[in-house]
Design an enzyme around this catalytic site. Structure first.
Site, PDB file in Angstrom:
ATOM      1  N   SER A 227      86.074 -85.066 -27.581  1.00  0.00           N
ATOM      2  CA  SER A 227      87.474 -84.904 -28.257  1.00  0.00           C
ATOM      3  C   SER A 227      88.626 -85.207 -26.855  1.00  0.00           C
ATOM      4  CB  SER A 227      87.634 -83.392 -28.348  1.00  0.00           C
ATOM      5  OG  SER A 227      87.586 -82.621 -27.173  1.00  0.00           O
ATOM      6  N   LYS A 228      89.576 -85.458 -27.497  1.00  0.00           N
ATOM      7  CA  LYS A 228      90.716 -85.713 -26.551  1.00  0.00           C
ATOM      8  C   LYS A 228      90.899 -84.593 -25.694  1.00  0.00           C
ATOM      9  CE  LYS A 228      92.824 -86.536 -30.213  1.00  0.00           C
ATOM     10  NZ  LYS A 228      93.813 -86.998 -31.438  1.00  0.00           N
TER      11      LYS A 228
END
Ligand code: GLU
Length: 262
Positions: A227-228
């Site tokens: 995930s970012k």
């Protein structure tokens, strides 16, 4: 049969990583194999988190991967009026209500939703319509909550358009899939729990329900979801390390663009 319509719909709140590349490549592959169309949609209704440079980054990374999409690209922040119209329809039919509770003061239940957030206690559900209209007219901040039913009830009365941020992911995604004639939604398993909520909105608004396919998530070396927010290595960083688009496609299990169809 009508032409299938697929879409890749990233949110520009960071650079794309391998998980996004997988989702985009899978959509492209399915569109190609079914003779379908591929749309790209920028989901930037959360104005506090979205940045223009990340929109440009999405175009750049997808082009680098060798993916092409139809123009014009729908950028959600330019269409708040469409989401507002659908919210008003839901309000007129009594399916949503404005919630004036601030995030920190909202009363909650001991039970939790699929994202681990406590269920909202439903305080604002019992405000009379006239009072609610008057408070909204006065400019009191509010968000729209859906009176969730059946399969979607695991969310409690979900916020479908948030106070303050302009964020309206659930209503925006459902409205745009309908407006753009999307027939096949291919996205990660992380979003699967939201699908019953989306289907309830489609039923209420008279929109067709697309086919849904939720793919496995790409995991990093330690088995964590990419995930970012966790600063997973981005496609930009991979590129800077000298990794080629071919290598990325291969690593994710997609045949080479150069070799053409098998
Ligand atoms: N914009 C969402 C995200 O980036 C995806 C929404 C969807 O595919 O339905 O997580």
């Amino acid at each position: 049969m009508a032409t299938p319509v697929f879409r890749f719909a990233p949110s520009p709140n960071g650079r794309l990583h391998l998980g996004h590349a997988y989702s985009a490549l899978l959509n492209e592959k399915m569109a190609r194999e079914t003779g379908g169309r591929l749309l790209l949609r920028i989901e930037d209704t959360d104005v506090t988190r979205s940045r223009r440079e990340f929109v440009d980054g999405i175009f750049e990374d997808l082009r680098w991967l060798g993916i092409s999409w139809e123009e014009p690209v729908r950028i959600q922040s330019g269409h708040f009026g469409d989401y507002e119209r659908e919210l008003q329809r839901l309000w007129q039919m009594g399916a949503v209500y404005p919630c004036f509770c601030s995030r920190s003061l909202a009363k909650t239940l001991p039970t939790r939703d699929p994202e681990g957030q406590p269920h909202y206690a439903g305080t604002c559900r019992s405000i009379w319509r006239e009072e609610a209209e008057a408070r909204m007219a006065k400019g009191e901040p509010f968000g729209w909550r859906l009176k969730t039913e059946s399969d979607a009830s695991m969310w409690g009365d979900a916020m479908i358009s948030k106070r303050g941020t302009g964020s309206s992911y659930h209503i925006a995604v459902v409205t745009d899939d309908a407006l753009q004639g999307v027939t096949h939604v291919v996205r990660g398993r992380d979003i699967e729990p939201a699908t019953p909520l989306h289907m309830q909105l489609q039923r209420l608004l008279g929109f067709p329900t697309p086919h849904y396919h939720h793919h496995d998530l790409i995991r990093d070396e330690v088995g964590e979801k990419l995930s970012k927010s966790k600063k997973s290595v981005s496609l930009l960083e991979l590129r800077a390390q000298g990794v080629t688009a071919e290598e990325v496609r291969e690593r994710l299990g997609f045949p080479s663009i150069l070799h053409g169809p098998a």
